[in-house]
Design an enzyme around this catalytic site. Structure first.
Site, mmCIF file in Angstrom:
data_model
loop_
_atom_site.group_PDB
_atom_site.id
_atom_site.type_symbol
_atom_site.label_atom_id
_atom_site.label_comp_id
_atom_site.label_asym_id
_atom_site.label_seq_id
_atom_site.Cartn_x
_atom_site.Cartn_y
_atom_site.Cartn_z
ATOM 1 N N ASP A 325 100.911 -11.610 56.044
ATOM 2 C CA ASP A 325 100.285 -10.120 56.026
ATOM 3 C C ASP A 325 100.534 -9.504 57.373
ATOM 4 O O ASP A 325 100.799 -10.013 58.363
ATOM 5 C CB ASP A 325 98.890 -10.476 55.930
ATOM 6 C CG ASP A 325 98.251 -11.254 56.968
ATOM 7 O OD1 ASP A 325 98.925 -12.329 57.322
ATOM 8 O OD2 ASP A 325 97.115 -11.077 57.700
ATOM 9 N N GLU A 326 100.276 -8.253 57.165
ATOM 10 C CA GLU A 326 100.461 -7.188 58.324
ATOM 11 C C GLU A 326 101.653 -7.354 59.272
ATOM 12 O O GLU A 326 101.772 -7.731 60.356
ATOM 13 C CB GLU A 326 99.111 -7.369 59.058
ATOM 14 C CG GLU A 326 97.932 -7.118 58.255
ATOM 15 C CD GLU A 326 96.563 -7.178 59.058
ATOM 16 O OE1 GLU A 326 96.014 -5.996 59.161
ATOM 17 O OE2 GLU A 326 96.229 -7.916 59.963
ATOM 18 N N VAL A 327 102.839 -7.688 58.603
ATOM 19 C CA VAL A 327 104.105 -7.948 59.451
ATOM 20 C C VAL A 327 104.665 -6.430 59.593
ATOM 21 O O VAL A 327 105.116 -5.651 59.006
ATOM 22 C CB VAL A 327 105.085 -8.682 58.615
ATOM 23 C CG1 VAL A 327 106.326 -8.891 59.462
ATOM 24 C CG2 VAL A 327 104.458 -10.081 58.390
#
Ligand SMILES: *[C@@H]1O[C@H](CO)[C@@H](O)[C@H](O)[C@H]1NC(C)=O
Ligand SMILES: *[C@@H]1O[C@H](CO)[C@@H](O)[C@H](O)[C@H]1NC(C)=O
Ligand SMILES: *[C@@H]1O[C@H](CO)[C@@H](O)[C@H](O)[C@H]1NC(C)=O
Length: 532
Positions: A325-327
């Site tokens: 997530d949230e890369v």
């Protein structure tokens, strides 16, 4: 939060009065079980629990070599007896009114705990008999554990006799979970959680029949776990004492297993991994751009392989969580050697993100795991994911529909309703969040494994973890356990029963917060537990 008016408080007081009276007398009209079983019938009789309450396993195919059934039996009786000092002497009471023990028959000889095992049970407590025994049947020992939890909820301390009584006999309860995955996430990176605290959380999960502890072990802020293959990784811990040895991790898995709970380990890659580079700085793209992990460095993947190789010896659950997530790939694009590598491989940031996630998936598969990834992986390149991927929803609602339509499995944790660290998500939100919303095809419904409530640790340590989790996690636990027809359409219909369960948690030493107000709020004013 809205405060109750005087009239509302008086009305509530009256209901509590009825509840308290009835909980003490033989004629209970309320069914104070949580989560509600699939099918329940009960009568008007009352029995005493023998001081010498026994476990009988005659006829069981489960040979309790490790003693897990006996331990679960003792724990379930202990939590009942711990609420008050027992003064009644049941050898002086008419034997036909004394429940001598519980006869448990388990049909499967195996104690293997895996995803999707049979957790059903059948509990019968007769009104008479000689000798008088409760009967519990289950396919697996873990189903029997759930039956023991239910049994513990029909036992009450009686102030008159000063012993334990079972009201409303005869009881017949046939029960099984609606979903096979009923999870709770704890985060030991943002704050370290000491071993006894994690164990207490595991104990409390069993009371609500949750069955997966999702251990979000490491993140940007700290790397607390020992990794034998790469012994400098835990240099990323906050301090020497805020670490878990391998033996600690083995203990957590074993403690959870003895309680029917699987441990889902997570390493969140390639984002959320800055702490990895404290011990191995070459994992950072550069000293001033430290996240995500350097995609251009072969060592990054060698290290992930080492971690998962070590994990496969400890974490026996069939799933591993690889985050994803949230890369934010701006570090890759702004760091010269990574940028050169990207150009040479014809990748932009988003292609490199996909490359990283898919390569990590292959490593996990090579260690025998199936994979769970946060939903951004699906949202960005869902068709490329391994078919063994379970997509973990968190951003919002409506994702599960897309995932199962694409033929992948899904776990629901939409943050607006099932994030425990969102203190403005109320118990009513937790209760009404429906994993199968807008999914009608039974084959697609079957791909929703269940759901998970998440206690992200930015503002959670040993001082407040229990009241952040409870009672709101219990509201979700009923949604995940109880058959759809039995769930209340209006959560206010279950307020009294949930309030009763939260007081039960308090009686068992769990710091469950009041129902009303924001998550983990203090009680509003003096008053009964059942009124908060
Ligand atoms: C209970 O009563 C029996 C029979 O009167 C007596 O033998 C026994 O010692 C008592 N047990 C306790 C714990 O008081
Ligand atoms: C990604 O990180 C860069 C550098 O820290 C920042 O400027 C940018 O706003 C971030 N992008 C997103 C979408 O958050
Ligand atoms: C479910 O479908 C209804 C009707 O199409 C829609 O209004 C609603 O937003 C959908 N819910 C979700 C969570 O997607």
């Amino acid at each position: 939060m809205r405060r109750r008016t005087g009239v509302e408080r008086i009305v509530l007081c009256f209901f509590v009065y009825l509840l308290v009276i009835s909980a003490d007398g033989a004629d209970i009209k309320k069914l104070n079980l949580w989560p509600m079983p699939k099918s329940v019938s009960y009568g008007h009789g009352t029995l005493y629990l023998s001081n010498d309450f026994k476990l009988n396993t005659k006829g069981s195919k489960f040979f309790d070599a490790s003693g897990i059934l006996k331990d679960a039996f003792l724990r379930s009786i202990d939590v009942v007896r711990a609420t008050h000092v027992i003064e009644a002497n049941t050898s002086k009471i008419d034997a036909s009114l004394v429940l001598k023990g519980i006869h448990i028959v388990v049909f499967s000889p195996s104690d293997e705990l895996q995803h999707g095992i049979d957790e059903s049970y059948h509990l019968h407590i007769p009104a008479q008999g000689n000798p008088l025994y409760a009967h519990l049947e289950a396919q697996t020992v873990y189903g029997a554990f759930h039956g023991l939890q239910t049994f513990s909820q029909v036992c009450h301390f009686d102030m008159k006799s000063r012993g334990i009584m079972v009201h409303q006999v005869p009881w017949t309860i046939v029960d099984q979970p609606r979903f096979s995955y009923r999870g709770l996430l704890i985060d030991t990176s943002r704050h370290y959680q000491p071993l006894p605290v994690i164990k207490k959380v595991i104990d409390s999960m069993t009371y609500a029949k949750l069955n997966v502890l999702h251990w979000h072990i490491v993140d940007t802020q700290s790397f607390p776990l020992e990794i034998p293959s790469y012994p400098k990784l835990w240099n990323g811990a906050y301090s020497m004492s805020e670490r878990y040895t391998i033996a600690d991790a083995v203990e957590i898995v074993s403690y959870a297993k003895k309680r029917g709970i699987n441990v889902l380990a997570e390493i969140d890659v390639p984002g959320h991994a800055q702490s990895w580079g404290v011990g191995y700085p070459s994992l950072w793209p550069s000293a001033d751009c430290k996240e995500p992990l350097d995609v251009s460095n072969e060592f990054t993947f060698k290290l992930i392989d080492g971690i998962l190789s070590d994990f496969s010896k400890i974490f026996k659950y069939k799933f591993i969580h690889l985050g994803g997530d949230e890369v934010n790939t701006s570090c890759w694009q702004s760091t010269p050697h990574v940028r050169t590598w990207l150009r040479r491989h014809g990748m932009d940031g988003s292609k490199a993100y996909q490359y990283f996630v898919l390569r990590a998936q292959k490593i996990a598969l090579s260690h025998g795991y199936e994979i769970i990834n946060w939903e951004e992986t699906f949202n960005n390149f869902g068709s490329k994911l391994s078919r063994k991927t379970v997509v973990h929803n968190w951003l919002g609602s409506g994702v599960a529909q897309q995932v199962v339509k694409a033929g992948l499995r899904c776990i629901v944790s939409n943050q607006d309703k099932w994030y425990l660290d969102h203190l403005d998500a109320l118990w009513q939100d937790f209760y009404t969040n429906e994993p199968l919303t807008n999914i009608t095809d039974p084959r697609q419904q079957a791909l929703v494994l269940g759901g998970e409530v998440c206690a992200w640790g930015e503002h959670i340590d040993a001082s407040d973890i229990e009241q952040t989790i409870w009672p709101r996690a219990a509201a979700a636990a009923e949604r995940l356990w109880t058959s759809y027809e039995k769930l209340a359409k209006d959560p206010e219909q279950v307020r009294g029963r949930l309030s009763y369960f939260r007081c039960l948690l308090n009686q068992r030493g769990v710091a469950a917060a009041p129902l009303d107000g924001l998550g983990r709020a203090a009680p509003e004013e003096p008053g009964s537990c059942y009124l908060q």
